[in-house]
Design a protein around this motif. Structure first.
Motif, PDB file in Angstrom:
ATOM      1  N   ARG A  72       8.241 127.115  12.541  1.00 34.87           N
ATOM      2  CA  ARG A  72       7.006 127.559  13.182  1.00 34.87           C
ATOM      3  C   ARG A  72       6.105 126.347  13.413  1.00 34.87           C
ATOM      4  N   PRO A  73       5.473 126.234  14.570  1.00 36.69           N
ATOM      5  CA  PRO A  73       4.596 125.096  14.830  1.00 36.69           C
ATOM      6  C   PRO A  73       3.314 125.181  14.000  1.00 36.69           C
ATOM      7  N   ALA A  74       2.753 124.007  13.733  1.00 34.26           N
ATOM      8  CA  ALA A  74       1.462 123.888  13.043  1.00 34.26           C
ATOM      9  C   ALA A  74       1.434 124.657  11.723  1.00 34.26           C
ATOM     10  N   ASP A  75       2.535 124.584  10.970  1.00 37.75           N
ATOM     11  CA  ASP A  75       2.633 125.347   9.724  1.00 37.75           C
ATOM     12  C   ASP A  75       3.150 124.489   8.569  1.00 37.75           C
ATOM     13  N   ASN A  76       2.957 123.171   8.657  1.00 38.58           N
ATOM     14  CA  ASN A  76       3.447 122.256   7.633  1.00 38.58           C
ATOM     15  C   ASN A  76       2.397 122.081   6.536  1.00 38.58           C
ATOM     16  N   HIS A  77       2.812 122.302   5.305  1.00 39.85           N
ATOM     17  CA  HIS A  77       1.912 122.115   4.167  1.00 39.85           C
ATOM     18  C   HIS A  77       2.544 121.256   3.083  1.00 39.85           C
ATOM     19  N   SER A  78       3.644 120.566   3.415  1.00 38.59           N
ATOM     20  CA  SER A  78       4.313 119.809   2.363  1.00 38.59           C
ATOM     21  C   SER A  78       4.865 118.452   2.789  1.00 38.59           C
ATOM     22  N   VAL A  79       4.906 118.141   4.056  1.00 38.88           N
ATOM     23  CA  VAL A  79       5.511 116.895   4.514  1.00 38.88           C
ATOM     24  C   VAL A  79       4.431 115.958   5.049  1.00 38.88           C
ATOM     25  N   ILE A  80       4.568 114.682   4.701  1.00 35.22           N
ATOM     26  CA  ILE A  80       3.688 113.640   5.239  1.00 35.22           C
ATOM     27  C   ILE A  80       4.577 112.674   6.007  1.00 35.22           C
ATOM     28  N   ILE A 128       8.162 120.545  15.215  1.00 32.93           N
ATOM     29  CA  ILE A 128       8.103 121.626  16.200  1.00 32.93           C
ATOM     30  C   ILE A 128       6.640 121.897  16.520  1.00 32.93           C
ATOM     31  N   THR A 129       6.342 122.014  17.803  1.00 31.99           N
ATOM     32  CA  THR A 129       4.959 122.210  18.236  1.00 31.99           C
ATOM     33  C   THR A 129       4.887 123.196  19.394  1.00 31.99           C
ATOM     34  N   GLY A 130       3.735 123.789  19.542  1.00 29.79           N
ATOM     35  CA  GLY A 130       3.480 124.656  20.681  1.00 29.79           C
ATOM     36  C   GLY A 130       3.041 123.879  21.912  1.00 29.79           C
ATOM     37  N   ASP A 131       2.749 122.576  21.766  1.00 26.72           N
ATOM     38  CA  ASP A 131       2.277 121.755  22.883  1.00 26.72           C
ATOM     39  C   ASP A 131       2.883 120.356  22.759  1.00 26.72           C
ATOM     40  N   VAL A 132       4.074 120.188  23.302  1.00 28.67           N
ATOM     41  CA  VAL A 132       4.812 118.937  23.173  1.00 28.67           C
ATOM     42  C   VAL A 132       4.030 117.771  23.767  1.00 28.67           C
ATOM     43  N   ASP A 142      10.655 119.899  26.797  1.00 30.41           N
ATOM     44  CA  ASP A 142      10.571 120.453  25.454  1.00 30.41           C
ATOM     45  C   ASP A 142      10.995 119.487  24.350  1.00 30.41           C
ATOM     46  N   PHE A 143      11.340 118.246  24.699  1.00 28.07           N
ATOM     47  CA  PHE A 143      11.850 117.336  23.673  1.00 28.07           C
ATOM     48  C   PHE A 143      11.611 115.880  24.042  1.00 28.07           C
ATOM     49  N   ALA A 144      10.989 115.164  23.115  1.00 28.41           N
ATOM     50  CA  ALA A 144      10.757 113.727  23.282  1.00 28.41           C
ATOM     51  C   ALA A 144      10.953 113.036  21.935  1.00 28.41           C
ATOM     52  N   GLU A 145      11.256 111.742  21.998  1.00 22.00           N
ATOM     53  CA  GLU A 145      11.442 110.962  20.782  1.00 22.00           C
ATOM     54  C   GLU A 145      10.644 109.677  20.841  1.00 22.00           C
ATOM     55  N   LEU A 146      10.033 109.334  19.698  1.00 27.78           N
ATOM     56  CA  LEU A 146       9.387 108.040  19.529  1.00 27.78           C
ATOM     57  C   LEU A 146      10.299 107.259  18.583  1.00 27.78           C
ATOM     58  N   ALA A 171       9.565 118.475  19.378  1.00 23.05           N
ATOM     59  CA  ALA A 171      10.227 119.511  20.163  1.00 23.05           C
ATOM     60  C   ALA A 171       9.339 120.744  20.279  1.00 23.05           C
ATOM     61  N   GLY A 172       9.467 121.429  21.391  1.00 25.63           N
ATOM     62  CA  GLY A 172       8.722 122.652  21.619  1.00 25.63           C
ATOM     63  C   GLY A 172       9.375 123.852  20.944  1.00 25.63           C
ATOM     64  N   THR A 173       8.617 124.923  20.861  1.00 28.15           N
ATOM     65  CA  THR A 173       9.101 126.135  20.198  1.00 28.15           C
ATOM     66  C   THR A 173      10.328 126.730  20.888  1.00 28.15           C
ATOM     67  N   ARG A 174      10.507 126.459  22.168  1.00 32.82           N
ATOM     68  CA  ARG A 174      11.680 126.998  22.876  1.00 32.82           C
ATOM     69  C   ARG A 174      12.989 126.382  22.377  1.00 32.82           C
ATOM     70  N   THR A 175      12.918 125.281  21.623  1.00 35.21           N
ATOM     71  CA  THR A 175      14.143 124.671  21.097  1.00 35.21           C
ATOM     72  C   THR A 175      14.599 125.322  19.792  1.00 35.21           C
ATOM     73  N   VAL A 176      13.715 126.001  19.101  1.00 40.75           N
ATOM     74  CA  VAL A 176      14.038 126.563  17.785  1.00 40.75           C
ATOM     75  C   VAL A 176      15.212 127.545  17.851  1.00 40.75           C
ATOM     76  N   PRO A 177      15.247 128.481  18.801  1.00 41.15           N
ATOM     77  CA  PRO A 177      16.375 129.422  18.838  1.00 41.15           C
ATOM     78  C   PRO A 177      17.739 128.756  19.044  1.00 41.15           C
ATOM     79  N   LEU A 178      17.760 127.527  19.555  1.00 41.15           N
ATOM     80  CA  LEU A 178      19.024 126.819  19.712  1.00 41.15           C
ATOM     81  C   LEU A 178      19.658 126.527  18.358  1.00 41.15           C
TER      82      LEU A 178
END
Length: 133
Positions: A62-70, A9-13, A34-38, A48-55
């Protein structure tokens, strides 16, 4: 069960998709703005953009808040990837390093600060582990 993708999830897809397209050489397939795949041979990186989270569930991610996944990408030549990303990637965490488990790894941060590992198996055991049929 089959593992198919990881979603970031990101603020700038567009910015994050651009980073991963350049870093991996894989073109994204866009579903919406708001959504793309590689899509790679082994799995898909969904962005995905933040607008997809409420779905799914409001406030669940939360975007830019990862401290555990590589996020990891198996590449043919990690040293070449390092050279190719020089001048593009702004946050090299660790240059190409041979790890005790037999992979040569390059660790960077994407524009949102998420850790990304590009690696090449270099020992016989690691090469065998990732051999494709």
């Amino acid at each position: 069960m089959q593992f198919t993708s990881i979603r970031v999830i990101t603020g700038d897809v567009a910015r994050l998709v651009g980073f991963y397209e350049r870093a991996t050489g894989v073109r994204a397939a866009w579903a919406t703005e708001d959504f793309a795949e590689l899509r790679t041979e082994g799995a898909t990186l969904a962005i995905a953009g933040t607008r997809t989270v409420p779905l799914f569930a409001p406030g669940a991610a939360r975007p830019a808040d990862n401290h555990s996944v590589i996020t990891e990408f198996l590449v043919d030549d990690v040293d070449r990837v390092h050279r190719d990303l020089a001048g593009f990637v702004t946050d090299f965490v660790s240059g190409p390093t041979t790890m005790p488990w037999g992979n040569r790894s390059l660790l960077v941060r994407d524009p949102d600060g998420n850790l990304v590992n590009f690696f090449t198996p270099v020992t016989p055991a690691a090469v065998a582990k990732f051999a494709r049929p």
